[in-house]
Design an enzyme around this catalytic site. Structure first.
Site, PDB file in Angstrom:
ATOM      1  N   ASN A 141       0.705  -1.125   0.118  1.00  0.00           N
ATOM      2  CA  ASN A 141       0.015  -0.029   0.046  1.00  0.00           C
ATOM      3  C   ASN A 141       0.907   1.214  -0.047  1.00  0.00           C
ATOM      4  OD1 ASN A 141      -1.720   2.010   0.844  1.00  0.00           O
ATOM      5  ND2 ASN A 141      -2.316   1.433   2.476  1.00  0.00           N
ATOM      6  N   TRP A 142       1.181   1.677  -1.155  1.00  0.00           N
ATOM      7  CA  TRP A 142       1.990   3.040  -1.266  1.00  0.00           C
ATOM      8  C   TRP A 142       1.336   4.251  -0.711  1.00  0.00           C
ATOM      9  CZ3 TRP A 142       4.356   2.752  -6.896  1.00  0.00           C
ATOM     10  CH2 TRP A 142       4.967   1.528  -6.983  1.00  0.00           C
ATOM     11  N   LYS A 143       0.154   4.339  -0.182  1.00  0.00           N
ATOM     12  CA  LYS A 143      -0.469   5.621   0.234  1.00  0.00           C
ATOM     13  C   LYS A 143      -0.267   6.773  -0.574  1.00  0.00           C
ATOM     14  CE  LYS A 143      -0.056   3.070   4.802  1.00  0.00           C
ATOM     15  NZ  LYS A 143       0.083   3.169   6.225  1.00  0.00           N
ATOM     16  N   GLU A 189      -6.683   4.626   7.757  1.00  0.00           N
ATOM     17  CA  GLU A 189      -6.418   5.854   7.645  1.00  0.00           C
ATOM     18  C   GLU A 189      -7.682   6.588   6.977  1.00  0.00           C
ATOM     19  OE1 GLU A 189      -2.938   5.536   5.416  1.00  0.00           O
ATOM     20  OE2 GLU A 189      -1.768   4.926   7.269  1.00  0.00           O
ATOM     21  N   GLU A 227      -4.978  -5.059  10.558  1.00  0.00           N
ATOM     22  CA  GLU A 227      -3.990  -3.798  10.811  1.00  0.00           C
ATOM     23  C   GLU A 227      -4.322  -3.379  11.960  1.00  0.00           C
ATOM     24  OE1 GLU A 227      -2.216  -2.683   6.761  1.00  0.00           O
ATOM     25  OE2 GLU A 227      -3.849  -1.421   7.093  1.00  0.00           O
ATOM     26  N   GLY A 242       2.781   2.267  10.688  1.00  0.00           N
ATOM     27  CA  GLY A 242       3.803   3.486  10.439  1.00  0.00           C
ATOM     28  C   GLY A 242       4.450   3.606  11.827  1.00  0.00           C
ATOM     29  N   SER A 263       3.808  -2.006  10.373  1.00  0.00           N
ATOM     30  CA  SER A 263       5.213  -2.080  10.426  1.00  0.00           C
ATOM     31  C   SER A 263       5.739  -3.461  10.005  1.00  0.00           C
ATOM     32  CB  SER A 263       5.615  -1.811  11.841  1.00  0.00           C
ATOM     33  OG  SER A 263       5.000  -0.376  12.107  1.00  0.00           O
TER      34      SER A 263
END
Ligand code: 13P
Length: 256
Positions: free
Chosen positions: A12-14, A102, A172, A178, A218
């Site tokens: 997931n490159w966000k 998010e 998650e 993160g 992470s």
């Protein structure tokens, strides 16, 4: 991992990488995993929407599949800022993340909305990666199981068995995203086992034994094998470490 379920490692490159940077990264990744067989692990990258058109052709006929970071439930319409399933499919997208924490935290997404997004993805031949996970305060209050069970129930409401089989769940824990604080393999396994038990109650043991449940939060090359060594952890949803081809390839190699 369980030999009956093919592991799935998704990046997931966000909100990272322009289209040009994304092309450079997938080219590097393709080289780094050129020898990895599709029969042993499924590899997915989810760049930002603006990079999908450029990345799609680069990944065609490769062992890396394309995913998106969200999808809307309507075919088209006045939904400023949203993207419809057909718009993703046009660029070769196969997976769509829905309900990422998010999106829930910063953009007000709810289980009911995630359910609509996932159903629309499935109706259009996209496989949803449905994200669930508790916040730190919820874990500390002993509410992890209740929170995750309620999210899973809400997000999967009304799913048929076939829809369930086409879906990936990502556990998650929000406190591990993160932060560099990974759930221990045992903590993650406990929640994965709970999710699989619930799937068994709702969809039957046969379906539950086939659904893949990823861990996210992470994940790095150094901790991936221990997490993926757990019986109910079938893959990883990787944020930061998926932005470096060597790290992402290292995580993928951890499941081989
Ligand atoms: P990190 O791997 O950067 O913790 O992010 C996890 C995540 O949110 C993947 O969707």
């Amino acid at each position: 991992m369980n030999p009956n379920r093919k592991p799935i490692i998704a990046g997931n490159w966000k909100m990272y990488k322009t289209a040009a940077e994304a092309v450079a990264l997938v080219n590097e990744l393709k080289r780094a995993v050129a020898d990895v067989k599709e029969s042993s692990v499924e590899i997915v990258v989810c760049p930002p929407f603006t990079a999908l058109a450029a990345v799609g052709p680069v990944l065609a006929n490769s062992n890396v599949k394309l995913g998106a970071q969200n999808v809307h439930w309507e075919k088209e319409g006045a939904f400023t800022g949203e993207i419809a399933p057909a718009m993703l499919k046009e660029h070769g997208v196969r997976y769509a993340i829905v309900g990422h924490s998010e999106r829930r935290q910063f953009f007000g997404e709810t289980d009911a909305g995630v359910n609509k997004r996932a159903k629309a993805a499935l109706a259009n031949g996209l496989r949803p990666i449905v994200c669930v996970g508790e916040m730190l305060a919820e874990r500390e209050a002993g509410q992890t199981s209740a929170v995750v069970a309620s999210q899973v129930r809400g997000c999967l409401a009304g799913f048929t068995q076939d829809e369930m089989l086409a879906t990936v769940i990502a556990y998650e824990p929000v406190w591990a995203i993160g932060t560099g604080k990974t759930a221990t393999p045992e903590q993650a396994q406990e929640v994965h086992a709970l999710i699989r038990k619930l799937l068994g109650e709702w969809f039957g043991g046969d379906v539950a034994s086939q659904v893949r449940i990823q861990y996210g939060g992470s994940v790095k090359p150094g901790n991936a094998s221990a997490l993926l060594g757990q019986p109910d952890i079938d893959g990883a949803l990787v944020g930061g470490a998926s932005l470096k081809a060597a790290d992402f390839a290292g995580i993928i190699r951890g499941v081989l």
